[in-house]
Design a protein around this motif. Sequence first.
Motif, PDB file in Angstrom:
ATOM      1  N   HIS A  55      23.830   2.007 -11.415  1.00 13.85           N
ATOM      2  CA  HIS A  55      23.614   3.230 -12.350  1.00 13.85           C
ATOM      3  C   HIS A  55      24.370   2.678 -13.513  1.00 13.85           C
ATOM      4  CE1 HIS A  55      21.920   5.140  -9.027  1.00 13.85           C
ATOM      5  NE2 HIS A  55      21.205   6.005  -9.921  1.00 13.85           N
ATOM      6  N   THR A  56      25.126   1.579 -13.604  1.00 15.20           N
ATOM      7  CA  THR A  56      25.973   1.377 -14.822  1.00 15.20           C
ATOM      8  C   THR A  56      24.938   0.879 -16.083  1.00 15.20           C
ATOM      9  OG1 THR A  56      26.394  -0.760 -14.345  1.00 15.20           O
ATOM     10  CG2 THR A  56      27.838   0.869 -13.801  1.00 15.20           C
ATOM     11  N   ALA A  57      25.414   1.302 -17.346  1.00 15.74           N
ATOM     12  CA  ALA A  57      24.466   0.835 -18.463  1.00 15.74           C
ATOM     13  C   ALA A  57      25.335   0.746 -19.886  1.00 15.74           C
ATOM     14  CB  ALA A  57      23.599   1.990 -18.792  1.00 15.74           C
ATOM     15  N   THR A  64      19.746  -1.252 -24.613  1.00 10.41           N
ATOM     16  CA  THR A  64      20.742  -0.918 -23.213  1.00 10.41           C
ATOM     17  C   THR A  64      20.624  -1.919 -22.421  1.00 10.41           C
ATOM     18  OG1 THR A  64      19.673   1.316 -23.502  1.00 10.41           O
ATOM     19  CG2 THR A  64      20.535   0.738 -21.255  1.00 10.41           C
ATOM     20  N   THR A  66      21.970  -3.572 -18.599  1.00  7.99           N
ATOM     21  CA  THR A  66      22.264  -3.120 -17.299  1.00  7.99           C
ATOM     22  C   THR A  66      22.665  -4.270 -16.717  1.00  7.99           C
ATOM     23  OG1 THR A  66      20.301  -3.255 -16.485  1.00  7.99           O
ATOM     24  CG2 THR A  66      21.011  -1.183 -17.144  1.00  7.99           C
ATOM     25  N   ALA A 163      16.645  -0.729 -17.090  1.00  5.45           N
ATOM     26  CA  ALA A 163      17.407  -0.609 -18.250  1.00  5.45           C
ATOM     27  C   ALA A 163      17.017   0.299 -19.197  1.00  5.45           C
ATOM     28  CB  ALA A 163      17.501  -2.152 -19.121  1.00  5.45           C
ATOM     29  N   ARG A 166      17.931   3.823 -17.564  1.00  3.87           N
ATOM     30  CA  ARG A 166      19.322   3.925 -17.605  1.00  3.87           C
ATOM     31  C   ARG A 166      19.682   4.323 -19.198  1.00  3.87           C
ATOM     32  NH1 ARG A 166      18.704   4.973 -13.171  1.00  3.87           N
ATOM     33  NH2 ARG A 166      19.205   3.585 -11.144  1.00  3.87           N
TER      34      ARG A 166
END
Length: 183
Positions: A55-57, A64, A66, A163, A166
């Motif tokens: 869930h990181t972006a 964006t 990821t 991506a 996110r």
Amino acid sequence: MAANNKDQTSTLQSVVDQASAAISGGIGRLTGNPADKQEADAKRATAEAEHDLSHTAAKAGPFTVTPSGAAKDNADRSAGSWNQTVGSAKEAVGGLVGADGLKQEGIRQNEEGKAQEAHGQVKDLGKGLGDRVGGAVGGAVAGLTGNAAQQNEAQRQHDEGKARLRGVEADLQKQAQNDPNFK
């Protein structure tokens, strides 16, 4: 797909690992074996890390990134954000110098910018979901047929869709943090 490739993150894989950890923990409690409990704790920690990483972006302008891919925002998102900034500036200057027309123009432009940005977010959500589903299905079909090039392209499509999603999530979280009236 990402769930099978340990170099990439996957929300689905983290859910599977959490379920496996729960089963191992239950076995450990039933048998009283501390090794089973340790194994369950390790699986649970790995699953939580996988979930967090999936869930990181990172946002850099209209892009964006990821751990698994990158995507460019829909143009309406950037243009809408710019219109909000210009509108807010007009509103502030108009209020400062007493130019009610400029202030009203700024309010109008700011609201139009919000709508434009939201429209771009909806487009990116739709495209992101479509790309993730299309990539997952395409990857499964390519895996059955043994077509590695098609499988790689499907993975790229899936990762770009992830991506994109996110990126919208990151923008919405930022908006919610900065605007107490954000709904």
